[in-house]
Design a protein around this motif. Structure first.
Motif, PDB file in Angstrom:
ATOM      1  N   THR A  34       0.870  -1.179   0.000  1.00 45.89           N
ATOM      2  CA  THR A  34       0.000   0.000   0.000  1.00 45.89           C
ATOM      3  C   THR A  34       0.905   1.226   0.000  1.00 45.89           C
ATOM      4  O   THR A  34       2.119   1.115   0.228  1.00 45.89           O
ATOM      5  CB  THR A  34      -0.921   0.045   1.244  1.00 45.89           C
ATOM      6  N   PRO A  35       0.349   2.430  -0.223  1.00 41.98           N
ATOM      7  CA  PRO A  35       1.203   3.626  -0.168  1.00 41.98           C
ATOM      8  C   PRO A  35       1.919   3.780   1.172  1.00 41.98           C
ATOM      9  O   PRO A  35       2.999   4.369   1.247  1.00 41.98           O
ATOM     10  CB  PRO A  35       0.213   4.771  -0.413  1.00 41.98           C
ATOM     11  N   GLU A  36       1.335   3.240   2.247  1.00 37.75           N
ATOM     12  CA  GLU A  36       1.918   3.394   3.572  1.00 37.75           C
ATOM     13  C   GLU A  36       2.764   2.201   4.002  1.00 37.75           C
ATOM     14  O   GLU A  36       3.514   2.291   4.980  1.00 37.75           O
ATOM     15  CB  GLU A  36       0.814   3.602   4.622  1.00 37.75           C
ATOM     16  N   PHE A  37       2.640   1.071   3.287  1.00 41.00           N
ATOM     17  CA  PHE A  37       3.296  -0.141   3.753  1.00 41.00           C
ATOM     18  C   PHE A  37       4.161  -0.753   2.655  1.00 41.00           C
ATOM     19  O   PHE A  37       3.666  -1.186   1.624  1.00 41.00           O
ATOM     20  CB  PHE A  37       2.254  -1.164   4.208  1.00 41.00           C
ATOM     21  N   GLU A  38       5.467  -0.761   2.899  1.00 42.64           N
ATOM     22  CA  GLU A  38       6.417  -1.395   1.991  1.00 42.64           C
ATOM     23  C   GLU A  38       7.090  -2.558   2.713  1.00 42.64           C
ATOM     24  O   GLU A  38       7.707  -2.377   3.766  1.00 42.64           O
ATOM     25  CB  GLU A  38       7.482  -0.412   1.513  1.00 42.64           C
ATOM     26  N   ARG A  39       6.992  -3.734   2.124  1.00 44.30           N
ATOM     27  CA  ARG A  39       7.642  -4.920   2.691  1.00 44.30           C
ATOM     28  C   ARG A  39       8.958  -5.134   1.947  1.00 44.30           C
ATOM     29  O   ARG A  39       8.969  -5.564   0.793  1.00 44.30           O
ATOM     30  CB  ARG A  39       6.738  -6.140   2.537  1.00 44.30           C
ATOM     31  N   SER A  40      10.069  -4.808   2.597  1.00 49.19           N
ATOM     32  CA  SER A  40      11.366  -4.890   1.930  1.00 49.19           C
ATOM     33  C   SER A  40      12.384  -5.564   2.841  1.00 49.19           C
ATOM     34  O   SER A  40      12.380  -5.364   4.058  1.00 49.19           O
ATOM     35  CB  SER A  40      11.860  -3.500   1.526  1.00 49.19           C
ATOM     36  N   TYR A  41      13.259  -6.373   2.216  1.00 53.25           N
ATOM     37  CA  TYR A  41      14.275  -7.130   2.946  1.00 53.25           C
ATOM     38  C   TYR A  41      15.595  -7.077   2.192  1.00 53.25           C
ATOM     39  O   TYR A  41      15.622  -6.994   0.959  1.00 53.25           O
ATOM     40  CB  TYR A  41      13.864  -8.599   3.084  1.00 53.25           C
ATOM     41  N   TYR A  42      16.704  -7.152   2.940  1.00 54.21           N
ATOM     42  CA  TYR A  42      18.028  -7.241   2.328  1.00 54.21           C
ATOM     43  C   TYR A  42      18.783  -8.412   2.946  1.00 54.21           C
ATOM     44  O   TYR A  42      18.530  -8.805   4.100  1.00 54.21           O
ATOM     45  CB  TYR A  42      18.810  -5.943   2.533  1.00 54.21           C
ATOM     46  N   LEU A  43      19.694  -8.981   2.178  1.00 50.38           N
ATOM     47  CA  LEU A  43      20.499 -10.096   2.669  1.00 50.38           C
ATOM     48  C   LEU A  43      21.533  -9.561   3.658  1.00 50.38           C
ATOM     49  O   LEU A  43      22.399  -8.767   3.294  1.00 50.38           O
ATOM     50  CB  LEU A  43      21.187 -10.816   1.509  1.00 50.38           C
ATOM     51  N   TYR A  44      21.438 -10.031   4.886  1.00 47.75           N
ATOM     52  CA  TYR A  44      22.320  -9.566   5.950  1.00 47.75           C
ATOM     53  C   TYR A  44      23.543 -10.462   6.120  1.00 47.75           C
ATOM     54  O   TYR A  44      24.666  -9.985   6.325  1.00 47.75           O
ATOM     55  CB  TYR A  44      21.550  -9.496   7.270  1.00 47.75           C
ATOM     56  N   LYS A  45      23.344 -11.795   6.006  1.00 43.31           N
ATOM     57  CA  LYS A  45      24.444 -12.709   6.258  1.00 43.31           C
ATOM     58  C   LYS A  45      24.158 -14.063   5.625  1.00 43.31           C
ATOM     59  O   LYS A  45      23.007 -14.462   5.489  1.00 43.31           O
ATOM     60  CB  LYS A  45      24.667 -12.878   7.777  1.00 43.31           C
ATOM     61  N   ILE A  46      25.231 -14.756   5.243  1.00 40.02           N
ATOM     62  CA  ILE A  46      25.145 -16.123   4.748  1.00 40.02           C
ATOM     63  C   ILE A  46      25.709 -17.044   5.824  1.00 40.02           C
ATOM     64  O   ILE A  46      26.854 -16.881   6.254  1.00 40.02           O
ATOM     65  CB  ILE A  46      25.922 -16.295   3.437  1.00 40.02           C
ATOM     66  N   HIS A  47      24.890 -18.017   6.261  1.00 44.30           N
ATOM     67  CA  HIS A  47      25.287 -18.937   7.318  1.00 44.30           C
ATOM     68  C   HIS A  47      25.539 -20.334   6.768  1.00 44.30           C
ATOM     69  O   HIS A  47      24.887 -20.762   5.813  1.00 44.30           O
ATOM     70  CB  HIS A  47      24.183 -19.041   8.385  1.00 44.30           C
ATOM     71  N   ALA A  48      26.439 -21.047   7.400  1.00 41.29           N
ATOM     72  CA  ALA A  48      26.612 -22.462   7.091  1.00 41.29           C
ATOM     73  C   ALA A  48      25.392 -23.230   7.588  1.00 41.29           C
ATOM     74  O   ALA A  48      24.792 -22.872   8.616  1.00 41.29           O
ATOM     75  CB  ALA A  48      27.882 -22.997   7.752  1.00 41.29           C
ATOM     76  N   TRP A  49      25.026 -24.280   6.865  1.00 39.92           N
ATOM     77  CA  TRP A  49      23.871 -25.082   7.250  1.00 39.92           C
ATOM     78  C   TRP A  49      24.051 -25.657   8.663  1.00 39.92           C
ATOM     79  O   TRP A  49      23.091 -25.732   9.445  1.00 39.92           O
ATOM     80  CB  TRP A  49      23.675 -26.209   6.240  1.00 39.92           C
ATOM     81  N   GLU A  50      25.257 -26.001   9.031  1.00 43.31           N
ATOM     82  CA  GLU A  50      25.498 -26.608  10.343  1.00 43.31           C
ATOM     83  C   GLU A  50      25.081 -25.687  11.494  1.00 43.31           C
ATOM     84  O   GLU A  50      24.728 -26.158  12.574  1.00 43.31           O
ATOM     85  CB  GLU A  50      26.988 -26.962  10.489  1.00 43.31           C
ATOM     86  N   ASP A  51      25.105 -24.364  11.254  1.00 47.30           N
ATOM     87  CA  ASP A  51      24.734 -23.418  12.309  1.00 47.30           C
ATOM     88  C   ASP A  51      23.248 -23.469  12.638  1.00 47.30           C
ATOM     89  O   ASP A  51      22.830 -23.016  13.704  1.00 47.30           O
ATOM     90  CB  ASP A  51      25.106 -21.987  11.891  1.00 47.30           C
TER      91      ASP A  51
END
Length: 263
Positions: free
Chosen positions: A230-247
């Motif tokens: 909506t004009p008031e709501f933006e759903r946005s994400y950025y890649l912060y970190k890549i983790h090993a599967w074991e974690d």
């Protein structure tokens, strides 16, 4: 140097090589050398979750770009081969590491196609996994054609919790490439613009739509996405970190759908 040495050996081994064949051999070797040194700038294989980068399975941590209250997302991503075909498995978890979505995609000669999709519907009283019907399965091209071509993704499902039918259509356009800063480094990246339309049908029907954008970085894949709901709501994400599967194996391993297939 590789091409020159190879041609020299060819001449030494075959001093009477017919001239047309000799010219063809030089041309072919030159093409191989040139291709190695100058990769096709429109080749997108390295930008959409490259198969080789995810063969061991990793976890991508996405953080909200503008609204912290949305919470983090954790994407378990793994590539695998089944009967000679290459697939990409993605399972998405929320900030409490609760399962949200399952996606199985296939790499084909000219693009990536979604083959299976499941979503979790959670209410205050219960939760259930919904199987999604895939009407059109175009996700992402593996070669850039032009900025006008649209890749259509069309899915539908019925939710018994509210007795409504849903249909979501996404149009994706790959627009341009540029250097962008992701994970603290300038990376060659491709931009995509999206338009999504959601139709809800019950006793009546409603339609809502929104625009969005995405960035895909070389050797990683998706690193940023946003949707202006909506004009008031933006759903946005950025890649912060890549983790090993074991974690994360102990926390989310038991929640994986058919986990034994992807070890």
């Amino acid at each position: 140097m590789f091409a020159i040495l190879t041609v020299d050996r060819l001449i030494m081994k075959n001093p009477f090589l017919p001239r047309p064949l000799f010219i063809f051999a030089i041309s072919a070797l030159t093409l191989i050398f040139y291709s190695c040194e100058n990769p096709d700038p429109n080749d997108l294989h390295d930008y959409y979750f490259p198969y080789e980068s995810y063969s061991n399975g990793i976890v991508l941590e996405f953080r909200p770009d503008k609204i912290p209250q949305l919470g983090n997302e954790y994407w378990y991503v793994k590539s695998f081969t089944d009967s000679g075909r290459q697939f990409l498995l993605t399972q998405i978890f929320d900030d409490k590491l609760r399962f949200q979505q399952y996606i199985r995609e296939e790499y084909v000669s000219n693009g990536v196609l979604v083959r299976e999709l499941r979503m979790l519907r959670r209410t205050a009283d219960s939760s259930a996994i919904l199987n999604i019907d895939i009407n059109q399965n175009g996700v992402f091209p593996l070669y850039f054609k032009d900025s006008l071509t649209r890749y259509i993704y069309d899915i539908s499902w019925y939710d018994p919790a509210d007795s409504l039918d849903y249909r979501l259509i996404r149009n994706r356009r790959i627009t341009h490439r540029e250097e962008r800063m992701f994970l603290g480094k300038l990376r060659p990246s491709w931009h995509a613009s999206t338009i999504e339309e959601l139709e809800t049908t019950g006793e009546g029907s409603t339609v809502s739509s929104w625009k969005g954008e995405e960035w895909y970085a070389k050797d990683i894949g998706l690193v940023y996405f946003s949707k202006q709901i909506t004009p008031e709501f933006e759903r946005s994400y950025y890649l912060y970190k890549i983790h090993a599967w074991e974690d994360f194996e102990e926390e989310i391993g038991p929640s994986l759908i058919d986990p034994y297939r992807y070890k």
